[in-house]
Motif scaffolding. Sequence first.
Motif, mmCIF file in Angstrom:
data_model
loop_
_atom_site.group_PDB
_atom_site.id
_atom_site.type_symbol
_atom_site.label_atom_id
_atom_site.label_comp_id
_atom_site.label_asym_id
_atom_site.label_seq_id
_atom_site.Cartn_x
_atom_site.Cartn_y
_atom_site.Cartn_z
ATOM 1 N N GLY A 95 47.559 16.455 -18.870
ATOM 2 C CA GLY A 95 46.382 15.578 -18.958
ATOM 3 C C GLY A 95 45.118 16.332 -18.554
ATOM 4 N N ARG A 96 45.226 17.071 -17.473
ATOM 5 C CA ARG A 96 44.051 17.821 -16.985
ATOM 6 C C ARG A 96 43.630 18.864 -18.026
ATOM 7 N N TYR A 97 44.610 19.559 -18.594
ATOM 8 C CA TYR A 97 44.319 20.573 -19.616
ATOM 9 C C TYR A 97 43.619 19.934 -20.817
ATOM 10 N N LEU A 98 44.201 18.832 -21.299
ATOM 11 C CA LEU A 98 43.648 18.150 -22.479
ATOM 12 C C LEU A 98 42.196 17.735 -22.226
ATOM 13 N N ALA A 99 41.956 17.174 -21.047
ATOM 14 C CA ALA A 99 40.609 16.677 -20.751
ATOM 15 C C ALA A 99 39.610 17.827 -20.656
ATOM 16 N N ARG A 100 40.047 18.925 -20.043
ATOM 17 C CA ARG A 100 39.114 20.060 -19.885
ATOM 18 C C ARG A 100 38.689 20.601 -21.252
ATOM 19 N N GLN A 101 39.674 20.738 -22.139
ATOM 20 C CA GLN A 101 39.360 21.244 -23.485
ATOM 21 C C GLN A 101 38.485 20.245 -24.250
ATOM 22 N N LEU A 102 38.796 18.965 -24.081
ATOM 23 C CA LEU A 102 38.001 17.940 -24.774
ATOM 24 C C LEU A 102 36.561 17.969 -24.299
ATOM 25 N N GLU A 103 36.400 18.129 -22.990
ATOM 26 C CA GLU A 103 35.035 18.152 -22.446
ATOM 27 C C GLU A 103 34.239 19.280 -23.073
ATOM 28 N N SER A 104 34.905 20.424 -23.276
ATOM 29 C CA SER A 104 34.135 21.547 -23.828
ATOM 30 C C SER A 104 33.788 21.286 -25.300
ATOM 31 N N ILE A 105 34.671 20.631 -26.051
ATOM 32 C CA ILE A 105 34.316 20.271 -27.437
ATOM 33 C C ILE A 105 33.207 19.214 -27.424
ATOM 34 N N ASN A 106 33.363 18.232 -26.540
ATOM 35 C CA ASN A 106 32.445 17.077 -26.534
ATOM 36 C C ASN A 106 31.027 17.419 -26.073
ATOM 37 N N GLU A 107 30.913 18.536 -25.362
ATOM 38 C CA GLU A 107 29.594 18.958 -24.871
ATOM 39 C C GLU A 107 28.520 18.901 -25.955
ATOM 40 N N THR A 166 33.608 11.481 -21.081
ATOM 41 C CA THR A 166 35.038 11.739 -21.288
ATOM 42 C C THR A 166 35.732 11.484 -19.954
ATOM 43 N N ARG A 167 36.659 10.521 -19.935
ATOM 44 C CA ARG A 167 37.305 10.163 -18.667
ATOM 45 C C ARG A 167 38.798 10.391 -18.794
ATOM 46 N N GLN A 168 39.421 10.792 -17.692
ATOM 47 C CA GLN A 168 40.839 11.128 -17.774
ATOM 48 C C GLN A 168 41.553 10.816 -16.471
ATOM 49 N N LYS A 169 42.704 10.210 -16.574
ATOM 50 C CA LYS A 169 43.615 10.026 -15.432
ATOM 51 C C LYS A 169 44.993 10.401 -15.952
ATOM 52 N N GLY A 170 45.520 11.551 -15.576
ATOM 53 C CA GLY A 170 46.808 11.997 -16.105
ATOM 54 C C GLY A 170 46.745 12.045 -17.621
ATOM 55 N N PHE A 173 46.101 10.013 -19.830
ATOM 56 C CA PHE A 173 45.354 8.845 -20.305
ATOM 57 C C PHE A 173 43.907 9.319 -20.384
ATOM 58 N N VAL A 174 43.393 9.397 -21.615
ATOM 59 C CA VAL A 174 42.027 9.897 -21.790
ATOM 60 C C VAL A 174 41.222 8.857 -22.557
ATOM 61 N N ALA A 175 39.994 8.646 -22.110
ATOM 62 C CA ALA A 175 39.090 7.707 -22.777
ATOM 63 C C ALA A 175 37.825 8.457 -23.147
ATOM 64 N N ILE A 176 37.465 8.383 -24.423
ATOM 65 C CA ILE A 176 36.245 9.054 -24.890
ATOM 66 C C ILE A 176 35.268 7.969 -25.338
ATOM 67 N N GLU A 177 34.152 7.904 -24.668
ATOM 68 C CA GLU A 177 33.169 6.833 -24.891
ATOM 69 C C GLU A 177 32.307 7.221 -26.093
ATOM 70 N N TRP A 178 32.564 6.565 -27.225
ATOM 71 C CA TRP A 178 31.864 6.901 -28.472
ATOM 72 C C TRP A 178 30.611 6.021 -28.577
ATOM 73 N N VAL A 179 29.437 6.656 -28.574
ATOM 74 C CA VAL A 179 28.183 5.898 -28.510
ATOM 75 C C VAL A 179 27.252 6.311 -29.654
#
Length: 414
Positions: free
Chosen positions: A319-331, A339-343, A345-351
């Motif tokens: 989960g931590r790995y996935l979120a870290r990579q997502l954060e760098s794409i989402n930047e 981008t929020r993550q708990k284990g 479980f990842v939530a990406i707030e699309w606005v």
Amino acid sequence: MSQALYERRQEIFGRGAHLFYQEPLTLVRGDGVYLFDEDDRQYVDMYNNVPCIGHCHPHFVEAINSQVATLNVHNRYLHEGILSYAERLVATHHDGIESVVMSCTGTEANEVAMLMARTVTEGEGFICTNAAYHGNSAAVRQLTRARGSKLIKPIPFPESYRCDAQDKRQYFLDRVDEQLAAFKTENTKLAGMLICSLCANEGLPDIPQGFMREASERVRKAGGVVIADEVQAGLGRSGNWWGYEESDFIPDIVTMGKPLGAGVPLAATASSREYVEKFRLGSGYFNTFASSPLQAAAGNAVLDVFESEQLVRNSATVGRYLARQLESINEDVDHVGDTRQKGLFVAIEWVESRTTKKPDREGAVRIVNSLKDRGFLIGNAGAFGNVLKLRPPLVFEQDHADEFLNAYSDVVKA
Ligand SMILES: Cc1ncc(COP(=O)(O)O)c(C=O)c1O
């Protein structure tokens, strides 16, 4: 999509029986994190938390097959399997959780919890959040996106992204105080607070630190008990056994469901022995399919796999790995506000844009459908339906994450 199946479904289920995806999927089999459609096309399942140990895990399949072939009765008999399961399940919780009432669905588990809370407090009123979902029975559905009544009073769900108060924790605690005061003014005795430990249906918000603990203290001080709904948040999802560990509070009653039986209906409400006994003696609760040898075989097999494959740890690390990579794409993606993550479980707030923070549900739906076309199944959820929800089976590994990240990057940048 099979048009013939679609039309038969509309006919026999009636319109309004919701399906996922603009072009609904016809699934025929599953294996680990993969699902396969009628043309044997493979999809990575990044949505389903019920098959938490992966689809069709051989140990699970063998355990339930063998139980069905041996004995499958209701629960008015002694049986080793169900007792060992209940003991194992309770042992994963904090010390105050000692005894358990089994049921079949998350709704039933929450129904039992509400009855238990009302029995032990002799109160009636509940606090919940304004974007909650805890189930669909007559009693429990009163908490669904509650707008406020004599017995059910909602607080705005605790979050950090859109709340612009300087002290966010205090802002939400003040809302709890207001509702406790309203119960008092209206002469409704408090039974408690029922809240999902991660506010999963609300969109997995970053709950202001200390809020859950302090809100729980206020509820107890006012004579109520705290019920943690772990139906979605629990069993390793957050990278801890239970979501309340992640959110740092100690519930009096916990409710569990969905992943417990990996597809065999299995749910539970657990609390102190005192509360469970008061509930049982007061209600004579019986549930035909609960505490059966089949439920026990399913639940025990799930816990076996959790232990042998260290799934709680896997949830935390992958989960931590996935979120870290997502954060760098989402930047670089202005449509991603948070981008929020708990284990796992990842939530990406699309606005619409980072400046307005305005939820973009349609955009989120487009992303979900494009990812499906690329072979990855996710969902959109949350209070505004704009949150991309990633919640794969807990056997999801770093290689699966990498496959997904490639597709995700292409889709969001397009
Ligand atoms: C947090 C939460 N609680 C309870 C439930 C109800 O569970 P079930 O559908 O098994 O009755 C759900 C279902 O989505 C849920 O998400």
